[in-house]
Structure formats: structure tokens, C-alpha cells
Design an enzyme around this catalytic site. Structure first.
Site, PDB file in Angstrom:
ATOM      1  N   ASN A 269       5.068 -10.078  12.611  1.00 29.96           N
ATOM      2  CA  ASN A 269       4.377  -8.938  13.229  1.00 29.96           C
ATOM      3  C   ASN A 269       3.911  -7.896  12.212  1.00 29.96           C
ATOM      4  O   ASN A 269       3.101  -7.021  12.542  1.00 29.96           O
ATOM      5  CB  ASN A 269       5.243  -8.271  14.312  1.00 29.96           C
ATOM      6  CG  ASN A 269       5.356  -9.078  15.590  1.00 29.96           C
ATOM      7  OD1 ASN A 269       6.393  -9.080  16.263  1.00 29.96           O
ATOM      8  ND2 ASN A 269       4.290  -9.771  15.978  1.00 29.96           N
TER       9      ASN A 269
ATOM     10  N   ASP B 135       6.795 -10.263  25.661  1.00 33.25           N
ATOM     11  CA  ASP B 135       5.404 -10.391  25.209  1.00 33.25           C
ATOM     12  C   ASP B 135       4.449  -9.863  26.269  1.00 33.25           C
ATOM     13  O   ASP B 135       4.727  -9.932  27.461  1.00 33.25           O
ATOM     14  CB  ASP B 135       5.120 -11.876  24.893  1.00 33.25           C
ATOM     15  CG  ASP B 135       3.928 -12.050  23.968  1.00 33.25           C
ATOM     16  OD1 ASP B 135       3.436 -11.048  23.411  1.00 33.25           O
ATOM     17  OD2 ASP B 135       3.487 -13.200  23.811  1.00 33.25           O
TER      18      ASP B 135
HETATM   19  C1  IPE Z   1       6.466 -12.825  19.636  1.00 31.09           C
HETATM   20  O1  IPE Z   1       5.318 -12.264  20.193  1.00 31.09           O
HETATM   21  C2  IPE Z   1       7.222 -11.767  18.907  1.00 31.09           C
HETATM   22  C3  IPE Z   1       7.831 -10.734  19.751  1.00 31.09           C
HETATM   23  C4  IPE Z   1       7.860 -10.730  21.045  1.00 31.09           C
HETATM   24  C5  IPE Z   1       8.462  -9.682  19.028  1.00 31.09           C
HETATM   25  P1  IPE Z   1       3.914 -12.326  19.443  1.00 31.09           P
HETATM   26  O2  IPE Z   1       2.931 -11.666  20.317  1.00 31.09           O
HETATM   27  O3  IPE Z   1       4.063 -11.803  18.056  1.00 31.09           O
HETATM   28  O4  IPE Z   1       3.685 -13.909  19.343  1.00 31.09           O
HETATM   29  P2  IPE Z   1       2.360 -14.747  19.134  1.00 31.09           P
HETATM   30  O5  IPE Z   1       1.659 -14.172  17.939  1.00 31.09           O
HETATM   31  O6  IPE Z   1       1.539 -14.596  20.372  1.00 31.09           O
HETATM   32  O7  IPE Z   1       2.831 -16.147  18.939  1.00 31.09           O
HETATM   33  C1  IPE Z   2       5.030  -7.847  22.558  1.00 30.89           C
HETATM   34  O1  IPE Z   2       3.783  -7.469  23.029  1.00 30.89           O
HETATM   35  C2  IPE Z   2       5.659  -6.806  21.669  1.00 30.89           C
HETATM   36  C3  IPE Z   2       5.579  -7.090  20.217  1.00 30.89           C
HETATM   37  C4  IPE Z   2       5.289  -8.246  19.658  1.00 30.89           C
HETATM   38  C5  IPE Z   2       5.865  -5.965  19.341  1.00 30.89           C
HETATM   39  P1  IPE Z   2       2.470  -7.753  22.199  1.00 30.89           P
HETATM   40  O2  IPE Z   2       2.190  -6.573  21.328  1.00 30.89           O
HETATM   41  O3  IPE Z   2       2.570  -9.042  21.470  1.00 30.89           O
HETATM   42  O4  IPE Z   2       1.371  -7.825  23.336  1.00 30.89           O
HETATM   43  P2  IPE Z   2       0.173  -8.860  23.462  1.00 30.89           P
HETATM   44  O5  IPE Z   2       0.754 -10.236  23.304  1.00 30.89           O
HETATM   45  O6  IPE Z   2      -0.800  -8.529  22.380  1.00 30.89           O
HETATM   46  O7  IPE Z   2      -0.363  -8.628  24.827  1.00 30.89           O
HETATM   47 MG    MG Z   3       2.066 -10.959  21.919  1.00 28.66          MG
END
Ligand code: IPE
Ligand code: IPE
Ligand code: MG
Length: 228
Positions: free
Chosen positions: A60, A12
Site C-alpha cells: 500500500n 476492502d
Molecule cells: C488489501 O487491499 C490490503 C488491505 C485491505 C489493507 P488492497 O486494496 O490493497 O488490495 P488489491 O490492491 O486490490 O489487491
Molecule cells: C481498503 O480500502 C483500505 C486500505 C487498503 C487502506 P481501499 O482503499 O483499498 O478501497 P478501494 O479498494 O480502493 O475501494
Molecule cells: Mg482496495
């Protein structure tokens, strides 16, 4: 304590890493692929048996179409790039998630990678794409019914074996980057007794050294599994 056999990572913070630089979110995702390469190498070197990475959740899809499309394009490119490495290093590739919900080209790539590496004896690399723990549990329950199991035959083992993780061992160490203190629907069943490790480090800044720090922290833990 010995090294964890199963390490799972919620990758993340790609978007925030890019935003800090005034860049588009997709640049953060691209930078995150380098971390996957580093962590994969380090996990191999440490003799980890199972590495599970959360790359795309069932939730997502709510993101803007442009970001989802870019992520899918990136994924396609890197799945092909990783193919050679998996073969060279004897890594077994395994997808976790609802494959039917993925774009068709990626479905083919995932099946091809699994088939090409199925006999590999080395580390198992589980990539969670279109993965959600609740959906996984629902489909496992449906499979119990389809398999004609009587109520008393629905045991923890029977249900567990029908999860996408199949016969993979439970998660020993669960890492989340970017400081968020939540599971976000990742491996709820399999992490029942996992040790949690949360770091403020954003995923593109996480690499071999950070994985080793997490392993060192794991070695300080005392796991009791409900006993004394
Ligand atoms: C969790 O991250 C999913 C992945 C790392 C693929 P998110 O960024 O989607 O989670 P939330 O929305 O902050 O809980
Ligand atoms: C994790 O990074 C990757 C995916 C969930 C695809 P994020 O895209 O959630 O990055 P933040 O949390 O918005 O910084
Ligand atoms: Mg994230």
C-alpha cells in the site's frame, strides 16, 4: 460446528465507497473506522478468540503520498482512541507486520498498546499494518537461521512460531469485503485451511449484522482438512 476461533478480515472498498458518493478516498477510510468499531464489538459479543484485520499492506506504500499520509494520521488518532476501549474490555492488542517500516510515532503507539494490554485475558485483536505474508515468511526464515536451527529442526511448528502471528491459532474464517476474489498477500500460511467468505459489501457498509451473516455461512461449511 462451533464458532470460528480466529476470524481474519481483508477490509476492502473504502475508496470505492467514497467515490460512489463523489467524496475523497480518505472520507471512505474515516467511514471504515466505524466498521472496525462495530465489528470489534460484535466479535467480542460472539466470543471470537482472535480477530485479525488487514489495514495496510507492504504494497500500500505505492499509493499517492497524500493518501498514505492521511491514512497514517487517521491511524495515529484512532490507535489512541481505541486504547481506552481495549483496556475497558480486556482486549489484547497485537500488531502484525514490519514495525520498523512504520513512522516512528506509530511504532511507539503500537508498542505502548501491546505492552498496556499484554496481560489481558480476553479476545486478541491483531491489526496488520505494513503487513505482507511473503515478507513475514522471509523474516521467519531469517529468524530460524539467527536462532541457529539445524535444517532438520526447521519444522512447520518452528517456522510458524516465528511468524508475526506467533502462537495464534490458524485462521478459521477469512472474510474479504468489496467482492475481490484474492488474498493480496494476507496470512497465506495461516489461511491454509481457512474457509473463505467474500461479500460485495464495501467495508464502510460492513458491520455487526454482516459479521453475523458471515458466521452463519461458516456454520454451513463442512471442513475436512484433507480427510474424509
Ligand atoms: C488489501 O487491499 C490490503 C488491505 C485491505 C489493507 P488492497 O486494496 O490493497 O488490495 P488489491 O490492491 O486490490 O489487491
Ligand atoms: C481498503 O480500502 C483500505 C486500505 C487498503 C487502506 P481501499 O482503499 O483499498 O478501497 P478501494 O479498494 O480502493 O475501494
Ligand atoms: Mg482496495
Amino acid at each position: 460446528m462451533s464458532h470460528p476461533n480466529h476470524v481474519a478480515i481483508i477490509m476492502d472498498g473504502n475508496g470505492r465507497w467514497a467515490a460512489q458518493r463523489g467524496w475523497s478516498r480518505i472520507k471512505g477510510h474515516k467511514a471504515g473506522v466505524r466498521s472496525v468499531e462495530d465489528v470489534l464489538e460484535a466479535a467480542l459479543a460472539e466470543g471470537i478468540g482472535h480477530l485479525s484485520l488487514f489495514a495496510f499492506s507492504t504494497e500500500n506504500w505505492k499509493r499517492p503520498g497524500q493518501e498514505v499520509a492521511s491514512l497514517m494520521a487517521l491511524l495515529r488518532m484512532y490507535l489512541r482512541m481505541f486504547r481506552r476501549r481495549f483496556i475497558e474490555k480486556g482486549i489484547r492488542f497485537h500488531h502484525l507486520g514490519a514495525i520498523e517500516g512504520m513512522p516512528e510515532g506509530i511504532q511507539r503507539d503500537l508498542k505502548d498498546l501491546e505492552a498496556a494490554t499484554a496481560a489481558h485475558p480476553g479476545m486478541v485483536f491483531h491489526l496488520a499494518l505494513n503487513y505482507g505474508s511473503r515478507l513475514e515468511l522471509v523474516q521467519a526464515a531469517r529468524r530460524c537461521v539467527e536462532d541457529g536451527l539445524a535444517p532438520e529442526a526447521i519444522t512447520e511448528e518452528a517456522l510458524g512460531a516465528r511468524l508475526w502471528t506467533g502462537d495464534a491459532p490458524d485462521v478459521d474464517l477469512l472474510i474479504r469485503t468489496s467482492g475481490e476474489l484474492r488474498l493480496s498477500n494476507f496470512l497465506l500460511w495461516q489461511s491454509a485451511y481457512a474457509e473463505f467468505y467474500v461479500t460485495e459489501t464495501l467495508w464502510p457498509d460492513f458491520g455487526a449484522a454482516q459479521l453475523r451473516e458471515a458466521l452463519a455461512a461458516y456454520h454451513q461449511r463442512e471442513r475436512r482438512f484433507g480427510g474424509l
